[in-house]
Write an enzyme that holds these catalytic residues in place. Structure first.
Site, short mmCIF file in Angstrom:
data_model
loop_
_atom_site.label_atom_id
_atom_site.label_comp_id
_atom_site.label_asym_id
_atom_site.label_seq_id
_atom_site.Cartn_x
_atom_site.Cartn_y
_atom_site.Cartn_z
N HIS A 122 0.78 -1.45 0.00
CA HIS A 122 0.04 0.00 -0.09
C HIS A 122 0.93 1.19 -0.12
CE1 HIS A 122 -3.48 -2.76 1.94
NE2 HIS A 122 -3.47 -2.83 0.45
N CYS A 130 2.67 16.70 -4.68
CA CYS A 130 1.47 17.93 -5.03
C CYS A 130 0.98 17.49 -6.08
CB CYS A 130 2.11 19.22 -5.22
SG CYS A 130 0.84 20.36 -5.80
N ASN A 220 -2.28 -13.01 15.60
CA ASN A 220 -3.35 -12.01 15.56
C ASN A 220 -4.01 -11.87 17.31
OD1 ASN A 220 -4.25 -9.92 13.61
ND2 ASN A 220 -6.24 -10.60 13.87
N ALA A 238 1.41 -9.24 19.01
CA ALA A 238 2.62 -9.59 18.14
C ALA A 238 3.86 -9.43 18.95
CB ALA A 238 2.40 -8.88 17.11
P1 NAD Z 1 -6.93 -3.89 10.24
O1 NAD Z 1 -6.82 -2.63 10.94
O2 NAD Z 1 -7.97 -4.24 9.48
O3 NAD Z 1 -6.55 -5.11 11.43
C1 NAD Z 1 -5.76 -5.11 12.37
C2 NAD Z 1 -5.78 -6.64 13.12
O4 NAD Z 1 -4.73 -6.78 13.90
C3 NAD Z 1 -6.96 -6.92 13.70
O5 NAD Z 1 -7.42 -8.09 13.58
C4 NAD Z 1 -6.64 -6.89 15.24
O6 NAD Z 1 -7.27 -7.86 15.87
C5 NAD Z 1 -5.02 -7.20 14.89
N1 NAD Z 1 -4.19 -6.71 16.24
C6 NAD Z 1 -4.39 -5.22 16.95
N2 NAD Z 1 -3.67 -5.40 17.68
C7 NAD Z 1 -2.46 -6.15 17.71
C8 NAD Z 1 -1.48 -6.56 18.39
N3 NAD Z 1 -0.83 -6.02 19.41
N4 NAD Z 1 -0.76 -8.08 17.89
C9 NAD Z 1 -1.19 -8.68 16.79
N5 NAD Z 1 -2.56 -8.20 16.13
C10 NAD Z 1 -3.19 -7.24 16.49
O7 NAD Z 1 -5.51 -3.94 9.43
P2 NAD Z 1 -5.16 -4.69 8.07
O8 NAD Z 1 -5.32 -5.93 7.97
O9 NAD Z 1 -3.48 -4.28 8.21
O10 NAD Z 1 -5.77 -3.70 7.12
C11 NAD Z 1 -6.05 -2.67 7.05
C12 NAD Z 1 -5.56 -1.38 6.19
O11 NAD Z 1 -5.12 -0.42 6.91
C13 NAD Z 1 -4.51 -2.01 5.35
O12 NAD Z 1 -4.57 -1.43 4.32
C14 NAD Z 1 -3.11 -0.82 5.86
O13 NAD Z 1 -2.60 -0.01 5.03
C15 NAD Z 1 -3.83 0.23 6.62
N6 NAD Z 1 -3.15 0.69 7.93
C16 NAD Z 1 -1.70 0.98 8.09
C17 NAD Z 1 -1.46 1.39 9.34
C18 NAD Z 1 0.07 1.32 9.38
O14 NAD Z 1 0.81 1.76 8.57
N7 NAD Z 1 0.51 1.15 10.81
C19 NAD Z 1 -2.28 1.55 10.46
C20 NAD Z 1 -3.50 1.46 10.17
C21 NAD Z 1 -4.01 0.93 8.96
ZN ZN Z 2 1.96 22.38 -5.98
#
Ligand code: NAD
Ligand code: ZN
Length: 254
Positions: A122, A130, A220, A238
């Protein structure tokens, strides 16, 4: 740590010790303990924002201010650093067993923890474009401005400053996606960490790995709809579990 979790850790470590090409697939859950909120799950940002609006390309173009408000909470609040889960995965790569990390995260924490081969499905916040005049900014610069005000383009004054991340409604970078698919097919062990497995096409990768004969493991906080695919599932944090896996893996290998 419960007996069930201890058992799961032993199983994953054993699978790793027998693996020649392990691939780790991560989602926002791995960064939760770095202080970055997840989208879904307890305390997720979805409780406060409407994803289709704020993180979609259409919503962004309509209201970039709202996006930056959201981005500030997502990534800056904590001035996040990698946590023990990111470091353990980087160590497993140094050990030679993990060949690639495929991540949905945009926070760059895997690279900062020392992972070398990271496929960012992603994109990341590293560069900000810009959309009007195509001027490019580095994230560190935008981050500083954001502490005080909404960033606008210095050159043309536009509010349409967009980080190089994949918004809802945008396609995934084709080259990265095909590399990730290739890695998933090559994997003999595919480990998911901190993903709800509901965002496609990323969530298709575990299926692809399985179809090509890989064993599957997931760490998870809570069950996902796809857990039936997995040979081992550990429900927990994690940052607590991955370092234990690394330790046990090293013990088995020594
Ligand atoms: P999601 O937010 O849909 O799911 C997160 C999962 O992580 C949940 O199932 C939750 O139970 C689990 N979780 C929460 N805390 C945890 C821990 N301490 N240890 C293990 N598991 C834990 O996330 P996703 O599946 O990555 O998809 C969502 C989208 O969100 C992606 O496209 C991503 O690009 C974006 N996103 C990225 C960030 C980042 O870069 N850190 C943050 C938020 C969302
Ligand atoms: Zn510009």
């Amino acid at each position: 740590m419960s007996m069930v979790v201890e058992e799961g850790i032993k199983k994953i470590s054993r699978m790793l010790s027998e693996s020649e090409h392990a691939v780790v697939f991560t989602g926002s859950g791995i960064s939760a303990e770095s202080g970055i909120p997840t989208f879904r799950g307890p305390g997720g940002l979805w409780e406060k924002y409407n994803p289709e609006e704020v993180a979609s390309i259409y919503g962004f173009k309509r209201n970039p201010k709202e996006f930056w408000k959201f981005a500030k909470e997502l990534i800056i609040k904590s001035s996040a650093s990698p946590n023990p889960a990111h470091y353990a995965i980087a160590e497993l790569e140094k050990e030679g067993v993990v060949k690639a990390v495929i991540t949905q995260n945009i926070d760059m924490l895997h690279q900062r923890a020392g992972s070398m081969r990271v496929l960012e499905l992603h994109g990341s916040m590293k560069y900000v474009d810009c959309l009007e005049c195509r001027n490019v900014y580095e994230w560190e610069y935008i981050e500083k401005i954001l502490q005080i005000e909404q960033p606008v383009c210095e050159r043309c004054g536009s509010e349409l400053l967009k980080p190089r991340v994949v918004f809802f409604g945008e396609p995934l970078p084709y080259g990265i996606l095909s590399e990730a698919m290739e890695e998933s097919r090559k994997a003999d062990l595919f480990i998911v960490v901190g993903s709800s497995l509901v965002v496609y096409p990323a969530a298709k990768l575990p299926d692809m790995a399985k179809e090509s004969g890989a064993k599957l493991a997931i760490v998870n906080l809570e069950p996902t709809e796809k857990d039936f695919l997995f040979d081992v599932a550990i429900y927990g944090k994690a940052a607590e579990i991955l370092p234990k896996v690394l330790e046990e893996y090293r013990r088995l290998k020594s």
